[in-house]
Enzyme design. Structure first.
Site, short mmCIF file in Angstrom:
data_model
loop_
_atom_site.label_atom_id
_atom_site.label_comp_id
_atom_site.label_asym_id
_atom_site.label_seq_id
_atom_site.Cartn_x
_atom_site.Cartn_y
_atom_site.Cartn_z
N CYS A 143 -49.65 20.06 0.62
CA CYS A 143 -48.49 20.95 0.73
C CYS A 143 -48.26 21.35 2.19
O CYS A 143 -49.19 21.81 2.86
CB CYS A 143 -48.73 22.19 -0.12
SG CYS A 143 -47.46 23.45 0.09
N SER B 173 0.87 -1.18 0.00
CA SER B 173 0.00 0.00 0.00
C SER B 173 0.91 1.22 0.00
O SER B 173 2.12 1.10 -0.01
CB SER B 173 -0.94 -0.01 1.19
OG SER B 173 -0.20 -0.16 2.36
N GLU C 259 2.17 10.76 -10.70
CA GLU C 259 1.06 10.08 -11.37
C GLU C 259 -0.25 10.39 -10.65
O GLU C 259 -0.25 10.99 -9.59
CB GLU C 259 1.29 8.55 -11.32
CG GLU C 259 2.61 8.13 -11.90
CD GLU C 259 3.00 6.72 -11.48
OE1 GLU C 259 2.13 5.94 -11.07
OE2 GLU C 259 4.20 6.42 -11.56
N GLU D 267 -4.58 -0.68 -11.80
CA GLU D 267 -5.88 -0.38 -11.19
C GLU D 267 -7.02 -0.60 -12.19
O GLU D 267 -6.94 -0.15 -13.33
CB GLU D 267 -5.85 1.09 -10.75
CG GLU D 267 -6.95 1.47 -9.80
CD GLU D 267 -6.52 1.36 -8.34
OE1 GLU D 267 -5.42 0.82 -8.05
OE2 GLU D 267 -7.29 1.80 -7.48
N LYS E 40 -3.57 9.11 -8.53
CA LYS E 40 -3.95 8.00 -7.66
C LYS E 40 -5.37 7.59 -8.03
O LYS E 40 -6.35 8.24 -7.67
CB LYS E 40 -3.88 8.39 -6.19
CG LYS E 40 -4.13 7.19 -5.30
CD LYS E 40 -3.83 7.48 -3.86
CE LYS E 40 -3.79 6.19 -3.04
NZ LYS E 40 -5.03 5.42 -3.10
S1 IVH Z 1 1.82 2.25 -6.74
C1 IVH Z 1 4.33 1.77 -4.50
N1 IVH Z 1 0.51 3.96 -8.23
O1 IVH Z 1 -3.23 2.97 -4.18
C2 IVH Z 1 3.21 1.04 -3.96
N2 IVH Z 1 -0.69 2.78 -6.57
O2 IVH Z 1 -2.26 2.29 -1.20
C3 IVH Z 1 2.44 0.34 -5.00
N3 IVH Z 1 -3.10 3.30 -6.50
O3 IVH Z 1 -4.70 0.16 -3.75
C4 IVH Z 1 1.30 1.09 -5.55
N4 IVH Z 1 -3.07 4.76 -8.16
O4 IVH Z 1 -4.10 0.36 -6.20
C5 IVH Z 1 0.45 3.08 -7.22
N5 IVH Z 1 -0.50 5.50 -9.65
C6 IVH Z 1 -0.59 4.61 -8.65
C7 IVH Z 1 -1.80 4.31 -8.00
C8 IVH Z 1 -1.82 3.40 -6.95
C9 IVH Z 1 -3.81 4.13 -7.28
C10 IVH Z 1 -3.66 2.51 -5.41
C11 IVH Z 1 -3.25 1.09 -5.41
C12 IVH Z 1 -3.42 0.64 -3.99
C13 IVH Z 1 -3.28 1.91 -3.26
C14 IVH Z 1 -2.00 1.89 -2.48
#
Ligand code: IVH
Length: 682
Positions: free
Chosen positions: A417, A82, A119, A182, A121
């Site tokens: 009403c 994570s 990037e 994802e 999220k």
């Molecule tokens: S990298 C480096 N890149 O965030 C650790 N994760 O808490 C590996 N997530 O559920 C993850 N966008 O699915 C990475 N551009 C992105 C991401 C991303 C979303 C999510 C991932 C995971 C959570 C990590």
């Protein structure tokens, strides 16, 4: 024989992949459904008769098999980690992360800025795709990070996910490549899916994240196949026989070369300032980007530095999530009440336990209408998801089921009403219920007065909600015309009003008498006639009499006036009491300039719709909009086939892409100026 069979099968597969991509990804089908289905069935039959010619990357393998009893566990050889979340949502979040990285790498203060891959999220479901010798062999969920679930069947239905990796001619694919990424859904796709589901009387999806996550964890692959799921790759798991590039950004490029979808909204950023700028820029583009993301992710770009930084428990020290303030939150419904609007429309409103969402504390949320309450099945006492994005009115997304809790009875609209006791009637076939009280309903009178007096209408300064309440309740004001008969002593006698404020109010009422035709039309509060329609009508007719006597045909001929608006206008002027109010207003001295009308709306940019995107260099959006509208054009928010021009400034997003896709002409600011100058010269 065998040779021609092989070439037919190859052809069918290529066609189906191609057609499928156009249909699912570009949303622009290039063949009829029946042609696609026939080719699909032919391929299926050939593969059944000649099983030796079946391949795991055939389009027939996307449909998924039968429903499973349960998912098999999958061990992640390289755990799925994570990400730590930076708690500060301001620029300071980026500064804190950069400082930690520099400290942990023991970089001297004089060392160059650290390079990061920035990037989005994505707000969906994390999955791992296992490619063996270039073929998709297994797909798994993250689970607890060490063990996930085998959801291969479901992931194969996702068109974005290649069943076979692309490789340069003569090059062999890596023996093993695990791709992490994802599963997500686009907002538009979700809306379209929900519309269809609604039409079939099926349950709709609460939001894109639940839509994505919920379908991948369904045992029946038909469910995932029916949903418009997408995929973005963002990292690696286990790899054998392939040397990844030295930086994360180059790795993402390599994944693109393998045919994997990687989000184009990414950047290489040098130092904390550049990271914060990326966070800001993406935050501003949030509404334009077609899918949801709840923040951005910063990753140290050099992979050797990533190794040096290593992990702390289950989180890497080389990456961080920098979020945006949440747009959704959960709270409880305390009551469902109804509000009566200016036109008598009855709107159910949920009273909520206060909750902080989208940057404000929300205590009420609209439920739109009775059908909506039932469709979302929101009941008193429920835990609900509340959404407030940008400046829009807070909305209830849906109820969150609570196990073992007895729920209240479903909501029912009252028969009368709550303001005046008149019957509530629902228009046939329509979703909106209305109070039939009309001019006797204080809520409607109050709404009409507030609408009339608002800044964008007659602009009566100082006439607020509480005051209008008193005026209506005391019977001093029954129609807008009564405002012009109010005297200082009458007003000064009201609660919370002194002589001075009474005088000021009378002065501002007096001042409002001189106005424009557009404002006056808007102030009258015709159903379906908003500010911009009022402006169009004023420009077109030039005087009120011409508008009053226009027949439906004349009205519909005006760009932007459809049958519904025409009907509202005709209906309004057919009511004697409305004409009486207008006559009384005129008698009291309300006035505006009148002309012969019909100039700009028939020439210039009339009938042409513009969409503005990005930042223009010398005009604000409002200024550009005003110039276009002054020349008779219309400005809309979304690009469609009806769009005539897209005006693109700097930092444009999906609207430009959409324009290119639809072949809509794109102009820059200079191009807009040329167009406006041409119009001016006739
Ligand atoms: S990298 C480096 N890149 O965030 C650790 N994760 O808490 C590996 N997530 O559920 C993850 N966008 O699915 C990475 N551009 C992105 C991401 C991303 C979303 C999510 C991932 C995971 C959570 C990590």
């Amino acid at each position: 024989m065998m040779e021609s069979l092989v070439s037919r099968i190859t052809e069918l597969r290529a066609q189906l992949e191609n057609w499928g991509r156009a249909y699912y990804e570009a949303d622009a089908p290039i063949v009829e459904d029946a042609v696609y289905d026939a080719a699909f069935r032919e391929l299926e039959a050939l593969e059944r008769d000649y099983p030796e010619l079946k391949t795991p990357d055939s389009p027939t393998q996307r449909v998924g098999g039968r429903a499973l009893e349960k998912f098999a566990p999958v061990t992640h050889v390289v755990p799925m980690l994570s990400i730590q979340t930076e708690t500060d949502v301001t620029a300071a979040g980026a500064v804190a992360f950069d400082a930690r990285v520099r400290k942990e790498l023991e970089l001297p203060e004089t060392a160059a800025l650290v390079e990061y891959s920035a990037e989005l999220k994505f707000d969906g479901l994390a999955v791992s795709l296992r490619y063996e010798n270039g073929l998709l062999a297994q797909g798994a969920t993250r689970g607890d990070g060490a063990t996930g679930e085998d959801v291969t069947q479901n992931l194969k239905t996702v068109r974005d996910i290649p069943l076979r990796l692309l490789c340069a001619v003569g090059e062999a694919p890596p023996p093993l490549l695990e791709v992490r990424g994802e599963i997500y859904m686009c907002r538009d796709d979700l809306a379209r899916f929900n519309e269809k589901a609604k039409a079939r009387g099926e349950k709709t999806l609460v939001n894109p994240r639940n839509g994505a996550a919920g379908s991948i964890r369904q045992l029946d692959p038909a469910i995932a196949a029916a949903r418009p799921l997408k995929f973005f790759a963002y990292g690696l798991g286990a790899v054998e026989g392939w040397m990844p590039p030295e930086t994360h950004a180059a790795l993402l490029d390599a994944l693109v070369a393998f045919g994997l979808p990687v989000c184009a909204y990414r950047a290489v950023a040098l130092g904390a300032t550049a990271l914060a700028a990326f966070h800001d820029r993406m935050g501003q583009m949030r509404a334009e980007i077609p899918f949801e993301f709840d923040g951005v992710v910063y990753k140290v770009n050099r992979r050797d530095w990533q190794m040096r930084l290593g992990f702390r428990s289950r989180e890497p020290r080389w990456a961080v999530a920098h979020k945006y303030p949440a747009e959704e939150a959960q709270t409880r419904v305390e009551a469902i009440e109804v509000q009566v609007g200016r036109t008598g429309a009855i709107t159910p409103v949920a009273r909520l336990q206060p909750v902080f969402v989208g940057g404000v504390t929300v205590t009420n949320a609209t439920l739109h209408n009775e059908d909506e309450v039932h469709r979302k099945d929101v009941r008193v006492g429920d835990v609900v998801i509340v959404r407030r994005a940008g400046d829009v009115i807070p909305e209830i997304v849906g109820s969150v089921p609570e196990a073992g809790v007895a729920r209240a009875v479903p909501f029912a609209l009252p028969a009368t009403c709550p303001e005046c006791g008149s019957h509530i009637a629902r228009e046939e076939g329509g979703a909106i219920a209305r109070c039939t009280g009309g001019l006797v309903c204080p809520a409607q009178i109050k709404g009409a007065i507030l609408h009339f007096a608002q800044r964008r209408a007659m602009d009566v300064e100082g006439l607020g909600d509480k005051l209008v309440d008193q005026l209506v309740a005391g019977g001093l004001v029954k129609t807008p015309a009564d405002l012009y008969g109010l005297g200082v002593s009458q007003l000064a006698a009201l609660a919370r009003m002194g002589k001075k404020s009474a005088k000021n109010l009378v002065a501002s009422i007096e001042k409002s008498k001189t106005t424009t035709l557009a404002r006056f039309i808007f102030a009258l509060g015709l159903k379906n006639v908003g500010e911009s329609t009022a402006q169009i009508l004023a420009r077109h007719f030039g005087n009120l009499e011409a508008l009053r006597t226009a027949d439906a045909e004349k009205l519909i001929a005006i760009p932007d006036v459809g049958e519904i608006v025409a009907e509202s206008i005709r209906g309004f002027f057919a009511e004697p009491h409305n004409l009486e109010v207008i006559a009384r207003l005129r008698k009291k001295g309300v006035q505006w300039a009148e002309t012969e009308g019909a100039t700009l709306t028939t020439g210039g940019l009339a009938g042409k719709t513009f969409v503005l995107t990005g930042t223009l260099s010398s005009l604000s959006r409002d200024e550009a909009k005003a110039l276009i509208e002054a020349a008779g054009g219309k400005v809309s928010g979304a690009v469609s086939r009806k769009t005539r021009y897209v005006i693109a400034g700097k930092a444009v997003g999906s609207k430009l892409e959409k324009a290119r896709e639809l072949g809509v002409e794109v102009l820059d600011e200079a191009g807009l100026r040329v167009l406006l100058a041409e119009v001016e010269q006739g």
